[in-house]
Design an enzyme around this catalytic site. Structure first.
Site, PDB file in Angstrom:
ATOM      1  N   ARG A  81     -74.806 -97.174 -19.323  1.00 30.29           N
ATOM      2  CA  ARG A  81     -74.028 -96.483 -18.294  1.00 30.29           C
ATOM      3  C   ARG A  81     -74.583 -96.726 -16.899  1.00 30.29           C
ATOM      4  O   ARG A  81     -73.977 -96.293 -15.926  1.00 30.29           O
ATOM      5  CB  ARG A  81     -74.079 -94.976 -18.547  1.00 30.29           C
ATOM      6  CG  ARG A  81     -72.960 -94.449 -19.433  1.00 30.29           C
ATOM      7  CD  ARG A  81     -73.310 -93.005 -19.773  1.00 30.29           C
ATOM      8  NE  ARG A  81     -72.172 -92.152 -19.851  1.00 30.29           N
ATOM      9  CZ  ARG A  81     -71.588 -91.769 -20.992  1.00 30.29           C
ATOM     10  NH1 ARG A  81     -72.008 -92.240 -22.138  1.00 30.29           N
ATOM     11  NH2 ARG A  81     -70.589 -90.939 -20.967  1.00 30.29           N
ATOM     12  N   LYS A 123     -62.960 -94.194 -26.274  1.00 31.12           N
ATOM     13  CA  LYS A 123     -63.935 -95.179 -26.753  1.00 31.12           C
ATOM     14  C   LYS A 123     -64.633 -94.731 -28.039  1.00 31.12           C
ATOM     15  O   LYS A 123     -64.881 -95.554 -28.920  1.00 31.12           O
ATOM     16  CB  LYS A 123     -64.926 -95.583 -25.664  1.00 31.12           C
ATOM     17  CG  LYS A 123     -65.903 -94.513 -25.236  1.00 31.12           C
ATOM     18  CD  LYS A 123     -66.755 -95.064 -24.110  1.00 31.12           C
ATOM     19  CE  LYS A 123     -67.793 -94.064 -23.617  1.00 31.12           C
ATOM     20  NZ  LYS A 123     -67.518 -92.622 -23.756  1.00 31.12           N
ATOM     21  N   ARG A 162     -68.141 -85.802 -14.634  1.00 30.52           N
ATOM     22  CA  ARG A 162     -68.306 -86.982 -15.496  1.00 30.52           C
ATOM     23  C   ARG A 162     -67.488 -88.163 -14.975  1.00 30.52           C
ATOM     24  O   ARG A 162     -67.931 -89.300 -15.022  1.00 30.52           O
ATOM     25  CB  ARG A 162     -67.929 -86.640 -16.940  1.00 30.52           C
ATOM     26  CG  ARG A 162     -69.055 -85.862 -17.656  1.00 30.52           C
ATOM     27  CD  ARG A 162     -68.542 -84.992 -18.785  1.00 30.52           C
ATOM     28  NE  ARG A 162     -67.964 -85.719 -19.882  1.00 30.52           N
ATOM     29  CZ  ARG A 162     -67.081 -85.205 -20.745  1.00 30.52           C
ATOM     30  NH1 ARG A 162     -66.695 -83.946 -20.620  1.00 30.52           N
ATOM     31  NH2 ARG A 162     -66.612 -85.938 -21.710  1.00 30.52           N
TER      32      ARG A 162
END
Ligand code: ADP
Length: 210
Positions: free
Chosen positions: A89, A14, A168
């Site tokens: 997020r 991204k 993550r």
């Protein structure tokens, strides 16, 4: 002001796609990861707060990231529009962003398998100064250790370790996949296969940006 939101697990590409869109479309890329790493480099109070969460592969608290984004979006250099890379997020962040008006909104989810993403991350190199992204195998800097763009130091990111990468991914699945569904529900989401070389993925994404 146009808004493009890029979603993708760590290593999905991204950041790289954001850089290409910025180059071709005059949009300004806003990467919360880059903003946070700059705060850490500068040794600011915000950087100190964020550092431990980032190194462990966890999320930085919403209030801190939301404040940094508010500050960044308050500047008058956003050009034709802006690209959010790594924000929102969490659902709380998504709701805070939705409260900021935009003339159009598009979200893109770049989808890759965990195996491909991990392989990319473990050979990824990042410029400490400008955040430019390289890859030891597929796209090394012209001069080893130096950024092609700004001459800064190119190195492995502190959280590109096997353990932090695992965390993550977990956090992405738990906290960010619901955010992608939030944008699907608003009918502004496109899903793109992010496997393969960057140029190929970019061909698929650039048509989605007005
Ligand atoms: P990646 O997508 O590869 O994990 P980023 O540079 O986008 O890389 O983010 C690196 C780290 O910065 C995250 O693991 C997290 O700790 C922190 N971070 C970045 N953006 C946010 C955000 N919107 N909310 C909370 N933490 C964030």
């Amino acid at each position: 002001m146009k808004r493009l939101i890029l979603f993708g697990a760590p290593g999905s590409g991204k950041g790289t796609m954001g850089d290409l869109i910025q180059r071709d479309r005059g949009y300004v890329k806003i990467s919360t990861g880059d903003i946070l790493r700059t705060e850490i480099e500068q040794g600011s109070a915000d950087g100190l707060k964020a550092k431990g969460f980032m190194a462990a592969g966890g999320l930085v608290p919403d209030e801190l990231v939301m404040e940094l984004v508010r500050r960044r979006l308050g500047r008058d250099d956003l050009g034709a529009g802006y690209i959010m890379d790594g924000y929102p997020r969490t659902l709380a962040q998504a709701k805070a962003l939705s409260a900021i008006p935009s003339s159009s909104e598009q979200a893109v989810s770049i989808e890759v398998t965990e195996a491909e993403a991990v392989e990319r991350l473990l050979s990824r190199l990042t410029c400490r100064d400008c955040g430019a992204i390289y890859n030891q195998k597929t796209k090394p800097p012209k001069v080893a250790g130096a950024c092609d763009i700004c001459g800064g130091v190119v190195e492995r990111r502190a959280d590109d370790t096997a353990e932090a990468v695992r965390r993550r991914f977990q956090v992405y699945a738990e906290r960010t996949l619901p955010v992608i569904e939030y944008y699907a529900g608003r009918h502004v989401l496109a899903r793109v296969d992010g496997s393969g070389p960057a140029a190929l993925v970019y061909e698929k994404i650039k048509g989605l940006v007005s």
